[in-house]
Design an enzyme around this catalytic site. Structure first.
Site, PDB file in Angstrom:
ATOM      1  CE  LYS A 196      -5.313   8.635  -0.896  1.00 16.77           C
ATOM      2  NZ  LYS A 196      -5.877   9.930  -0.538  1.00 16.77           N
ATOM      3  CG  MET A 228      -4.198   6.488  10.624  1.00 18.36           C
ATOM      4  SD  MET A 228      -5.170   4.975  10.608  1.00 18.36           S
ATOM      5  CE  MET A 228      -5.035   4.449  12.305  1.00 18.36           C
ATOM      6  CG  ASP A 266      -0.471  -0.411   2.445  1.00 15.34           C
ATOM      7  OD1 ASP A 266       0.632   0.061   2.762  1.00 15.34           O
ATOM      8  OD2 ASP A 266      -1.125  -1.195   3.162  1.00 15.34           O
TER       9      ASP A 266
HETATM   10  N1  SAH Z   1       1.567   0.305  10.598  1.00 17.40           N
HETATM   11  C1  SAH Z   1       1.956   1.688  10.474  1.00 17.40           C
HETATM   12  C2  SAH Z   1       0.828   2.642  10.768  1.00 17.40           C
HETATM   13  C3  SAH Z   1      -0.348   2.499   9.849  1.00 17.40           C
HETATM   14  S1  SAH Z   1      -1.611   3.669  10.160  1.00 17.40           S
HETATM   15  C4  SAH Z   1       3.163   1.937  11.382  1.00 17.40           C
HETATM   16  O1  SAH Z   1       3.522   1.094  12.207  1.00 17.40           O
HETATM   17  O2  SAH Z   1       3.806   2.987  11.229  1.00 17.40           O
HETATM   18  C5  SAH Z   1      -1.190   4.964   9.059  1.00 17.40           C
HETATM   19  C6  SAH Z   1      -0.730   6.184   9.817  1.00 17.40           C
HETATM   20  O3  SAH Z   1       0.588   5.995  10.268  1.00 17.40           O
HETATM   21  C7  SAH Z   1      -0.680   7.444   9.008  1.00 17.40           C
HETATM   22  O4  SAH Z   1      -1.925   8.080   8.920  1.00 17.40           O
HETATM   23  C8  SAH Z   1       0.307   8.273   9.781  1.00 17.40           C
HETATM   24  O5  SAH Z   1      -0.281   8.858  10.903  1.00 17.40           O
HETATM   25  C9  SAH Z   1       1.272   7.217  10.292  1.00 17.40           C
HETATM   26  N2  SAH Z   1       2.464   7.084   9.447  1.00 17.40           N
HETATM   27  C10 SAH Z   1       2.958   5.971   8.900  1.00 17.40           C
HETATM   28  N3  SAH Z   1       4.116   6.209   8.231  1.00 17.40           N
HETATM   29  C11 SAH Z   1       4.344   7.525   8.382  1.00 17.40           C
HETATM   30  C12 SAH Z   1       5.380   8.401   7.940  1.00 17.40           C
HETATM   31  N4  SAH Z   1       6.409   7.963   7.201  1.00 17.40           N
HETATM   32  N5  SAH Z   1       5.301   9.694   8.281  1.00 17.40           N
HETATM   33  C13 SAH Z   1       4.282  10.160   9.031  1.00 17.40           C
HETATM   34  N6  SAH Z   1       3.284   9.385   9.451  1.00 17.40           N
HETATM   35  C14 SAH Z   1       3.306   8.082   9.151  1.00 17.40           C
END
Ligand code: SAH
Length: 503
Positions: A57, A173, A35
């Site tokens: 997304k 998020m 994704d």
């Molecule tokens: N599994 C992922 C999170 C998924 S939920 C993890 O462990 O990081 C998706 C949310 O993660 C996004 O809306 C944002 O808030 C955050 N996120 C993930 N990667 C990011 C990045 N590189 N920069 C900023 N926010 C990020």
């Protein structure tokens, strides 16, 4: 054949923040389901026949609903395939990895999970914010900011508890609900002056961080036009950013640099740019074409015992030579009477992987240095074999032939890769490219041949860096303005030229 699914955490975005196990799963996958938040450059590591399925997304509006994603993964595994499900960050941190796992178990499909670096921790780290610190935070809480409108989420989240502990709060998020989040925390008693960081595209070259206070953060986000994906970090540790901001202080942070070299040569420049915090965009202008249907190399290999030296000048040359040996049912033992010379450490390394330590590797990656080493040891009874590129320089062949017999065999040639025009123009049309590098005259002319004269004006706002005077002259002839020329004709010097140009 039994299929299997790997739920793999792809980390927060920086290409190198992936586990060894994750990389292994990418390499062996028959199908990769990924994704938006998983760095798509990982796909380059997959097998050439691997199938890629983009499922969109990570936040509210899924390109593919979760049930459909589950279906695709399960069905592909049931076809006996190895499916690698790449998810941004860690698969079990708001990645719905748990749900995907449950479906697989209920359908009797073999699965494994490979944890990843979650953005909740790694993203803060790259913003200069340690998620815990003895003086400021002894716990942390990772919270979904994807709140429901029906107030149900408000029941799920204990705002009072969140507001009244001293740990670092990280909302994922949460951009769309920033107002609700800050209001709730203040209402339940959190100090309105608590520092907040909004970290967008964390760990990537385009990482952007804005800081504020709980009271003002909503206004700040509107003013600064903060968009997802963004992490919201709340707590005193945010203040450490000033001191610990190692990532944004990297010399090429935020710079997008087009690299025009042949795919096989550019990796060191690309890697150096990335390590310095920049965004390298590789433009392959040249491709290597093996000279097929030629029996010349085969004939010389049959006569290999007549030779005393074998000179190899590139990794491509090494690969083609040894593949031919292999094809003829021979191996490195048939070279036992020869001295093997390599120009360049990459060439020497390639020879080593074929089981031979090169006898002579000149200090510098140029023909002149090899000649200096060979001159005192060659005599008229020697015979030198040089399998190499068709369009290579004559120097070495001319000089060695003054001493002894030398046989040059053309095994490959470099040709302009015009199939890339669309891809290159797409990059040029982005408005955030800062530099373009030319490391040889031929890359300039090949580049122009690919984009076409009518598109040269697209370079107007991009700073052109040339490796030296010869390359610059070619650029000028082709109506390309060279912004700067590097002091020495080396990759490192070219990188320094860009670093020194910063601000
Ligand atoms: N599994 C992922 C999170 C998924 S939920 C993890 O462990 O990081 C998706 C949310 O993660 C996004 O809306 C944002 O808030 C955050 N996120 C993930 N990667 C990011 C990045 N590189 N920069 C900023 N926010 C990020």
């Amino acid at each position: 054949m039994k299929g299997k699914v790997y739920l793999v955490g792809a980390g927060p975005g920086d290409y190198k923040l992936l586990t060894l196990k994750g990389l292994e799963c990418i390499k062996k996958a028959d199908v990769i389901v990924y994704d938006r938040l998983a760095n798509s450059n990982y796909l380059k590591e997959a097998k050439s026949n691997c199938e890629f399925i983009y499922v969109g997304k990570a936040s509210s509006n899924h390109a593919l609903p979760q049930d459909d994603i589950n279906r695709v993964i399960a069905d592909k595994a049931k076809e006996g395939k190895i499916v690698t499900r790449l998810k941004g960050g860690d698969p079990y941190v708001f990645g719905r990895g748990g749900e995907e796992g449950e479906v697989l178990v209920s359908e009797g499909i073999d699965f494994e999970v490979v944890p990843g670096i979650t953005s909740a921790i790694g993203g803060l780290c790259y913003a200069g914010i340690p998620i815990t610190h003895r003086d400021y935070a002894s716990s942390f809480h990772v919270i979904t900011g994807h709140l429901r409108d029906d107030d149900k989420e408000n029941e799920e989240l204990n705002w009072n508890a969140l507001a009244n502990n001293k740990g670092t709060l990280v909302f994922l998020m949460g951009v769309a609900n920033l107002k609700k989040i800050s209001d709730n925390l203040i209402k339940e008693g959190k100090d309105k002056d608590t520092p907040v960081a909004l970290i967008s595209w964390a760990t990537r070259y385009n990482q952007r961080v804005v800081t504020s206070t709980l009271e003002n953060v909503y206004e700040t986000a509107l003013r600064e036009n903060v968009k997802p994906p963004t992490l919201i970090a709340v707590g005193e540790v945010v203040g450490l950013r000033e001191k610990l901001n190692f990532f944004e202080n990297k010399p090429l942070f935020g710079k997008s640099i087009m690299v025009t070299r042949s795919r096989t040569q550019s990796s060191s420049l690309v890697e150096k740019i990335a390590d310095l915090g920049g965004n390298p965009i590789e433009i392959p202008t040249i491709k290597i074409e093996k000279i097929e249907n030629s029996t010349e190399l085969e004939n010389e290999i049959k006569n290999i015992k007549e030779y005393t030296y074998l000179v190899l000048t590139s990794k491509n040359g090494v690969d083609i030579f040894f593949d031919k040996l292999d094809e003829m049912g021979l191996d490195s033992r048939s070279l036992s009477n020869l001295k093997v010379c390599a120009i360049g450490s990459a060439t020497a390394k390639a020879i080593k992987t074929r089981g031979i330590n090169a006898d002579i590797v000149p200090k510098k990656f140029v023909a002149e240095y090899l000649y200096e080493e060979l001159k005192p040891i060659l005599n008229e009874n020697d015979k030198v074999l040089m399998p190499r590129a068709k369009n290579a320089r004559d120097f070495l062949v001319n000089k060695i032939s003054e001493i002894c017999e030398v046989k040059e065999v053309h095994t490959y040639e470099t040709v302009v890769d015009t199939s890339k025009q669309e891809e290159v123009l797409d990059v040029l049309n982005q408005d955030d490219i800062n530099y373009i590098t030319f490391a040889s005259s031929s890359t300039v002319s090949n580049f122009v041949e690919i984009i076409g004269n009518e598109n040269i004006h697209k370079l107007e706002n991009i700073k052109v860096i040339s490796i030296g005077p010869v390359t610059s002259a070619t650029a000028k002839e082709l109506n390309i303005n060279v912004y700067k020329e590097s002091e020495e004709a080396t990759i490192d010097s070219m990188i320094n030229t860009i670093i020194e140009d910063r601000d």
